[in-house]
Every structure is written in C-alpha cells, then in structure tokens.
Design an enzyme around this catalytic site. Structure first.
Site, PDB file in Angstrom:
ATOM      1  N   VAL A 542       0.836  -1.196   0.000  1.00 48.14           N
ATOM      2  CA  VAL A 542       0.000   0.000   0.000  1.00 48.14           C
ATOM      3  C   VAL A 542       0.877   1.255   0.000  1.00 48.14           C
ATOM      4  CG1 VAL A 542      -1.994  -1.073   1.092  1.00 48.14           C
ATOM      5  CG2 VAL A 542      -0.193  -0.076   2.525  1.00 48.14           C
ATOM      6  N   ASP A 543       2.193   1.048   0.014  1.00 48.33           N
ATOM      7  CA  ASP A 543       3.094   2.203  -0.046  1.00 48.33           C
ATOM      8  C   ASP A 543       3.752   2.237  -1.428  1.00 48.33           C
ATOM      9  OD1 ASP A 543       4.724   0.011   0.102  1.00 48.33           O
ATOM     10  OD2 ASP A 543       5.653   0.542   2.015  1.00 48.33           O
ATOM     11  N   ASP A 544       4.771   3.058  -1.583  1.00 46.97           N
ATOM     12  CA  ASP A 544       5.383   3.193  -2.900  1.00 46.97           C
ATOM     13  C   ASP A 544       6.521   2.205  -3.094  1.00 46.97           C
ATOM     14  OD1 ASP A 544       3.694   5.204  -3.868  1.00 46.97           O
ATOM     15  OD2 ASP A 544       4.697   6.648  -2.557  1.00 46.97           O
TER      16      ASP A 544
END
Ligand code: WTA
Length: 673
Positions: A542-544
């Site tokens: 859910v992060d980069d």
C-alpha cells in the site's frame, strides 16, 4: 462435497484478539476431496497423516499457547532444540511496540549466550550428522556439481573464520559479501556468525553504485567476492563491479583494505582478472592454509547477526538488522513446521542468499535443522525451462522429470495468483503436494502467515493463517482494528522472536517507518483482507514499493536514478500490473527543455537505472510527460499516474486539486507514443 467438511466447534475459549482466529470457521476433513464450491483444496489424507501438524485442531492448540504464553512457548523450543552456553535471564522477552511509550524495543532471550554457527554445524555434528550431506551445489552448467557433508562444511567455515580473524575482523565488525550462489556464500555467512562478525550480503545483481552505497553505510573491514559467474549464457564480471564500487566508496571516505576474491575457475580465467596488489587477495591462496577448527565466539542473544538492505517507500535502502537468538529460534521453527521438515528430505530453495529468503531458508533455517540443502548457482531457465525439474529429479536420483520425489512446495515474496497456484499444485506437484504460500518480509526475519502443510484446506492465492506466535491484525485508515471479514492495512500486534530490532544506524527511521503509522502495532506496508473463514489474503503493497518478480524496489530509488540523468528534469514511477513479473515498473519522465524525445534517450534513461540500481530494476515503460500532475501544494498525484499507467482513463477520480488541469489530457495523449 461440503458435507465432507465439519466445522470446528465454537472457539469461544480462544483469547480475544488472538490473531482473530476466533472467526475461523475452520474445517476438518473427513476425506481428501477438493471442494470447488468453497474454493478449498484439501490436503491428502496420506500427507496429513505424517505431517507435524496434522490437523487444524493441533494447530489451534499450539497457536493458542503461543499467543497466551509466548514466553513459555518459545522458551520450551529454545531450550530443547538449541545449544546455549548460558541461559538467558529472568525474562524470555521484553518489548515496547508503542511509539508513545518510549523507544521501540524488542528483545528475546537477552542474556542468553549462544552462537548461530555452532548451532548450525557443531551441534548437528555432535548429534551424529557429521557425514550427512549439508549442501549440494549445482552449477549453472549442467553436469558440474559439488557437495559438502556437515563435517566438511564445518572445516571450510573454520578455515575462513580463522582467515578473517587473521586480518583483524572481530566481533561486531561488518563484512560485505558480494557473491553469487556458490557454496562459498553460505560458508561466508556461517564463518562470520562463528566469529561474531555481521555479514551484509549484497545481491550480486546489484550495480556498483548500489554496492558502494551499502559499503559506505556499514564500513566493512573486508569485502568478499569472486572474479566472475555465469548466469544462464551470460558471464558477469563481479570483481569489476566491486572494483568500481570501491572507487566510489573511497570517494565517500570509506576505503577497504582487503578484497578477498574467490577464483570461480569454471567461468573465468584467473589471469584475466583485474587486480590491485596489496588489496586484492585470492581466496584459494590464503584460506585453505588455515586450520580446520576455530573456536566459537560466544555472543549474547541480542548481539547482531547480520544486516540486509531492503527498499522502502522513500529514501535510501534501509539496513535491516537482525540479532542472534530470536532469529535463530524463529527461522529454525518456521522452517521445520512451515515445510513439514523430515530428516530424510532433500530441500531446495531457489532464492538467492542476497535476499532474506536465502538467509532464512537457504542457510540458517535448514542448517539449524540439520537439513540437506540444494544450492543452485544459475538461472531457472538455463539451458532450458526444464532445468528446475532436472535438478529436482537429480537429487532424488530419478530420471527424466518425474518430480515424484516432491513432497512440499513453497512460494514466497509476492502474491501467487490462483491460476499460478493451480499450475504449481496440479502440474508441478501432481495434486499431491501442499503449497506453503509464505507471507513475510526482510523485516520479519521468518515466515509470518502460511498454511502449515497438511493441517489446512487451502484456498489458492491465500497465505491462510498466522504462524505460531504471530498476531496479524487488519486496521482501518485511523488505525482501528477491524474484525471478521474485512480488508485494510496489515499490522502485527506484539513481537515475535524473528522480528528485526532496528535499522542500522537509524533507530528513528525504524520507529517512524514501521511503528508510527499505526501506534501500538508493527506496520507491514501491505494491504490485506480476511475472508469469512478467517483466511488471510495479501493484496500487495500500500506504499510506494514495487514488487517485480519478488524483487522489492522503492519507487523513490528508481526516480532518483532517472533524475540523475542529465536530460531528465523530473520523474515519477509507479507499479503496474504485469502478467509475468507480478508488477512492472512504469516511469513518467519529463525531460529538460530543448531536448527531444528519442529512442536513444529512452535507452539511456533505462541504462541509468541499470547502472545505479541493477538490471532487475530497469523500467518496463518510459512514458514521456510534458509535465507531471501536481497538486497545488506541489505533490505528485500518483493515484492519477497509476490509472494512466494501467490505461484506466475513465477512472481518474477527482482531479480538481490539480494545479494545472491540462496535464492529464496531455499524458493520455502521449500514452502510446
Ligand atoms: C510481499 C520477501 C503476497 C509483500 C520474503 C511483502 C508477499 C514483501 C508474500 C516483502 C506472499 C512476500 N504473498 N505477498 N506470500 N510474501 N510478499 O522483504 O508485499 O523481499 O511486504 O521479503 O513481499 O518482500 P521482502
């Protein structure tokens, strides 16, 4: 076929919050029948009968204890299956996982004195496994192989340990290792562990810039490499890459006195290797001259064992630090139960020791269990795509791809989609072998969520249930735990022995990245859902962070590599679904004024990434961007870029906060140019 499934009676006695297993409508099987209707694949009766955890009941009994009494659960295992020179103090573990209650701190078996290498080798040899094969090595070139028994492995490890001591490597010093999958790689890891030095293995696919960055961060006494290796049909000159890295690191004030170089004779001529007299030393010229015994450096359970750099969503790669005792107990136990280990197994993990899977499940977990491990040097599709099955059959002495010897299959590092799962199960495993779809991370040290082979009916694509001692929780945006069937952010409550203890030299970043987003929990960075039966489904980062064929790559790293190109003004990188690699790297690039788009420029941008990170991080697509969609406060709207990258032009959502509304149309117009 649902009638074959009997629901486990109420779990009312189960502690609340214990991994929310209370929601589990677990199934016990009467018969080995798959229920298409429920999407369940049931373990075969024959398998379950011999499994270490033969039923959901057995699992629940052990899981329950591991959550209600972690100290008792883990200390029983630690005492009965490992050697401790001295037992730990009064507390089996202590933890603070709440950022608002002081520094984050995790300790297991503090005060216990032990040694990882001793537990992997000496202890097993004393138990009678000296003549057992520890490592089979299979060369990239079919027909070339080698093997070492536990006793021989110990000799080789001791010789290197003695050499390292002779050049001044001491307890607590770092050793950077840039080796391919030769036997010398696990040998080096174990030799470091024997003398209390920390190894920092750098995957041999990383570029010289990445290697230099890691050398500068941990300032090792010595770098260990080899002259060259063949991967598939290609020869890679590792020593040249190290030479370039050492020039770079010297510029940053870190110079290396010794570069120990293994002469990988099968692939490259020693005389052709570039050499810096005084600094460079051939492994074969020095190491074999040292004694084959070496005293163990006894260390505290909380003394560091190794560093391993991994990508995050921002900034430079992070040096994940694992300590000795907890990691040892955790990797051994997850290996044993996670793969239903039996003494007669020959075990092969295809991961490279340059990644955490190779640390925990090529070297430490299996060696601690006295297992026989296959180490494969090459590419899985060389000389052809039958190579893996060749290797499987070879080490069970069966001819022509029977794969009959396979018992348990494993998968790690990325979501396995249901169709790949079914191919793996039906074709590779002949519908006999359970699949351990293991979810975990560099940070977690070992497997966290996995179906225990034989215990559970499986759902293709679900990592199933938590391992002993692990309490996964799903939280919403505000950090509230959500129960039952739901989806959200995956966190972990409480510590487990294999958890990383800090980021090397940057405890604050450790706290900020992992413990601040949802106070009270360890935040994994993954999205997750839980279905009505309590099964966990990992849905990706859910992060980069992008996961390309199991390689974890931070978008920020790729962006900064692109931005270093003189003709790049700005770059934004997103992950995009990729049929084969899981995710591909999609880069939006704005070039400097006066330069025009060209195929040549595209290639040289990609080359910049290959040079700064490594070939595995090369973007799949460069999308020319006259400008990037910024908010008025100057933030790039990645959400919009992801939609454009996946050609979902009609799902761009709210674009009213954009500083310039025309940007999106321009990008869409250039999508396929
Ligand atoms: C992903 C690799 C789905 C996840 C062991 C995690 C998975 C990241 C699985 C860690 C799995 C790992 N199913 N996703 N079974 N295993 N991941 O640190 O996004 O290289 O956060 O560790 O891989 O990657 P790492």
């Amino acid at each position: 076929t649902t009638s074959h499934l009997r629901h486990v009676e109420s779990m009312a006695s189960f502690p609340s919050g214990a991994g929310k297993i209370s929601h589990l409508n677990a199934v016990i099987l009467g018969e080995a029948l798959a229920s298409e209707e429920n999407n369940l694949v049931l373990p075969s009766h024959n398998f379950s009968r011999q499994a270490l955890i033969p039923s959901p009941h057995k699992y629940l009994e052990m899981y329950k204890r591991s959550i209600e009494d972690p100290a008792g659960f883990w200390s029983d295992i630690a005492l009965s299956e490992f050697y401790w020179k001295q037992r730990w103090g009064d507390e089996v573990y202590s933890e603070n996982l709440h950022v608002n209650q002081g520094n984050i701190k995790i300790q297991w078996f503090k005060g216990g004195i032990t040694n990882m290498c001793y537990n992997c080798l000496d202890r097993n040899i004393h138990a009678g496994l000296g003549d057992k094969i520890a490592l089979y090595w299979e060369s990239n070139e079919p027909g070339f192989d080698a093997h070492l028994t536990y006793s021989h492995l110990l000799h080789r490890v001791c010789q290197l340990a003695n050499y390292l001591k002779s050049i001044g490597v001491r307890k607590g010093d770092a050793v950077v290792v840039y080796l391919p999958m030769l036997l010398e790689l696990p040998i080096t890891m174990l030799a470091c562990a024997r003398i209390g030095a920390l190894h920092s293995v750098v995957f041999a696919g990383f570029s010289s810039d990445s290697l230099a960055q890691r050398i500068v961060d941990c300032k090792p006494k010595v770098v260990i490499t080899c002259n060259a290796v063949k991967r598939g049909p290609k020869t890679i000159h590792l020593k040249d890459i190290v030479d370039a890295a050492l020039i770079e690191s010297a510029k940053d004030g870190v110079s290396i006195d010794v570069c120990l170089t293994y002469d990988n004779q099968s692939t490259f001529r020693r005389e052709s290797t570039k050499w810096q007299q005084g600094r460079d030393i051939w492994w074969q010229d020095v190491v074999p001259a040292y004694p084959t015994t070496c005293e163990v450096e006894w260390v505290d359970a909380e003394d560091p064992l190794f560093l391993l750099y991994t990508s995050g969503s921002t900034g430079r790669p992070k040096g994940v630090l694992h300590t000795t005792g907890g990691y040892m107990v955790y990797t051994a136990t997850t290996f044993k139960y996670g793969f239903d280990y039996k003494e007669s197994d020959v075990y092969w993990c295809t991961a490279d020791c340059g990644w955490i899977t190779g640390h925990s499940y090529v070297t430490y977990g299996p060696m601690l269990n006295g297992a026989t491990v296959v180490v494969y040097e090459g590419a899985p599709n060389y000389p052809d795509s039958g190579r893996c099955w060749d290797i499987v059959d070879k080490y069970k002495y069966v001819t022509s791809y029977s794969r009959k010897s396979l018992r348990v299959l494993g998968s790690a590092g990325e979501p396995i989609n249901p169709s790949a799962w079914r191919w793996f199960f039906n074709l590779v495993g002949g519908s006999r072998c359970p699949i351990s779809d293991t979810w975990w991370q560099t940070e977690t040290g070992g497997i966290m969520i996995t179906p225990l082979p034989g215990a559970w009916p499986q759902k293709p694509g679900s990592a199933t249930f938590p391992f002993f001692g692990v309490q996964p929780v799903i939280v919403d945006e505000k950090g509230n735990e959500i129960d039952g069937e739901c989806s959200g952010y995956l966190c972990v409550k409480g510590s487990w022995p294999g958890a990383f203890r800090t980021l090397y030299g940057d405890h604050e970043r450790y706290e900020t990245t992992y413990f601040r987003p949802f106070p009270g929990y360890y935040f994994t960075g993954d999205g997750c859902s839980r279905d009505k039966d309590g099964y966990y489904w990992l849905t990706g980062r859910v992060d980069d962070v992008i996961n390309v064929s199991g390689h974890r790559i931070g978008t920020a790293e790729v962006e900064s590599a692109l931005a270093s190109h003189p003709q790049c003004a700005e770059a934004a990188v997103v992950g995009v679904e990729h049929e084969v690699k899981g995710q591909g790297i999609y880069a939006f690039v704005t070039i400097v004024e006066g330069v025009s788009y060209s195929e040549q420029l595209r290639k040289s941008l990609i080359l910049a990434v290959r040079n700064q990170i490594g070939a595995f991080a090369a973007p799949d697509k460069i999308h020319w961007a006259p400008a990037l969609p910024n908010t008025r406060s100057g933030k790039i709207m990645r959400r919009i870029l992801r939609k454009i990258a996946s050609r979902q032009f009609d799902e761009l959502g709210d674009t009213s906060t954009l500083a310039e509304s025309g940007v999106v149309d321009q990008l869409i117009a250039l999508a396929d140019s």
